[in-house]
Scaffold this active site. Structure first.
Site, PDB file in Angstrom:
ATOM      1  N   ASP A 213       0.823  -1.209   0.000  1.00 33.81           N
ATOM      2  CA  ASP A 213       0.000   0.000   0.000  1.00 33.81           C
ATOM      3  C   ASP A 213       0.857   1.260   0.000  1.00 33.81           C
ATOM      4  O   ASP A 213       0.330   2.364   0.104  1.00 33.81           O
ATOM      5  CB  ASP A 213      -0.928  -0.004   1.230  1.00 33.81           C
ATOM      6  CG  ASP A 213      -2.039   1.029   1.144  1.00 33.81           C
ATOM      7  OD1 ASP A 213      -2.538   1.277   0.029  1.00 33.81           O
ATOM      8  OD2 ASP A 213      -2.414   1.592   2.186  1.00 33.81           O
ATOM      9  N   SER A 237      -7.139   5.321   0.047  1.00 32.83           N
ATOM     10  CA  SER A 237      -7.354   4.051  -0.648  1.00 32.83           C
ATOM     11  C   SER A 237      -8.833   3.677  -0.550  1.00 32.83           C
ATOM     12  O   SER A 237      -9.430   3.757   0.522  1.00 32.83           O
ATOM     13  CB  SER A 237      -6.505   2.951  -0.008  1.00 32.83           C
ATOM     14  OG  SER A 237      -5.131   3.266  -0.088  1.00 32.83           O
ATOM     15  N   GLN A 287      -5.222  -1.404  -7.179  1.00 32.27           N
ATOM     16  CA  GLN A 287      -5.874  -0.542  -6.194  1.00 32.27           C
ATOM     17  C   GLN A 287      -6.528   0.639  -6.889  1.00 32.27           C
ATOM     18  O   GLN A 287      -5.984   1.193  -7.847  1.00 32.27           O
ATOM     19  CB  GLN A 287      -4.847  -0.014  -5.184  1.00 32.27           C
ATOM     20  CG  GLN A 287      -5.453   0.836  -4.070  1.00 32.27           C
ATOM     21  CD  GLN A 287      -4.385   1.460  -3.186  1.00 32.27           C
ATOM     22  OE1 GLN A 287      -3.845   2.515  -3.505  1.00 32.27           O
ATOM     23  NE2 GLN A 287      -4.071   0.804  -2.070  1.00 32.27           N
TER      24      GLN A 287
END
Length: 295
Positions: A213, A237, A287
């Site tokens: 991430d 996110s 993502q």
């Protein structure tokens, strides 16, 4: 993991991340994740993903191993509270098992995650080639690059940008923090834990989930000449998917090659490939994140 700029040993930093990802079982399929020591504000999304993966792994017997996860962020986590993880065992087959994990704070879900596990099995194999990039030993660390430009960084961001971290990052094509110019939406870095940890493959998968991430969302900002310290920019996110293809060690160098094929409607879509030094593709990531400009 200290939030200030005082230097600590690599061993302490690595152990701090391991401790953060060692969740506590409080009842059957119910776990509690620790708070990050010194953390302020919003919980890092990679921490929630990694702890949720740990909860799913703790509920699944070896030799089945995680090969994919898909997570949705619903609310920002708060560093003032621990996170509770509830596991639902949806399926237990001979070859595969699936788990759902709900991460909660103060009775409200902040993340939903589905994870799949597979028994070891041989099969047909192919993979993308690893990009031809310089070796990590020839590159400067992300922290050194930030330190070099710290005088141009607004004061309120400096402590956060210079704190010692358990993951060392060495950019192949460093991003600019001061007046960034628009560029192609491609980014790559080498990363690894700053010190060796044990041989538990579940912990190495959790550390990779944590680190996955760290680079993606900023890739969608590159064509627009923005970064997360740009005034008025709101980022977060929205979802995160990770596929684990091969075995690896998170305390050895891993190459993270990212690209962003699309952004629009206050969202940016990003993809990543993670390789070990011998060229094996060990993980893939996707993502979508919020990238909203406020006046």
């Amino acid at each position: 993991m200290p939030a200030d700029t005082a230097e600590v040993t690599p061993e302490a930093l690595a152990q701090g991340l391991v401790d953060l990802l060692e969740i506590e079982e409080v009842d059957t399929d119910l776990y509690v994740g620790k708070r990050q020591p010194g953390g302020v504000g919003r919980v890092f999304g990679g921490q929630v993903i990694a702890q949720a993966l740990q909860a799913a792994q703790r509920s699944t017997e070896s030799p089945k191993a995680a090969h994919s996860l898909h997570a949705y962020f619903m609310r920002p986590g708060n560093e003032d509270y621990p996170i509770v993880y509830r596991v639902v065992r949806d399926f237990e087959g001979r070859s595969f098992a699936t788990r759902r994990v709900i991460a909660m704070q103060k009775g409200q879900p902040i993340l939903n995650m589905a994870a799949s596990f597979q028994m070891p099995e041989e099969g047909l194999h192919h993979q993308d080639a690893m990009p031809d990039v310089p070796a990590p030993e020839t590159l400067r660390s992300d922290r050194d690059l930030r330190l070099e430009n710290i005088d141009g960084i607004p004061e309120k961001f400096r402590a956060h940008m210079l704190r010692w971290r358990p993951i060392e990052v060495r950019p192949v094509n460093p991003r600019s923090w001061i007046n960034p110019a628009p560029q192609e939406p491609n980014y790559a870095n080498w990363f690894r834990l700053v010190a060796p940890i044990g041989d538990d493959p579940a912990m190495h998968r959790a550390v990779l989930a944590y680190a996955s991430d760290m680079a993606l969302l900023g890739t969608a900002l590159l064509p627009h000449g923005k970064n997360w310290i740009t005034p008025g920019l709101q980022t977060a996110s929205l979802d995160h998917s990770l596929w684990l293809h091969e075995d690896f060690r998170a305390d050895d160098w891993l190459l993270y090659a990212c690209d962003s094929p699309w952004s629009g409607h206050a969202r940016g879509f990003n993809r990543g490939k993670i390789f070990v030094r011998d060229g094996r593709l060990v993980a893939s990531v996707a993502q979508e994140g919020l990238i909203r400009m406020r006046k």
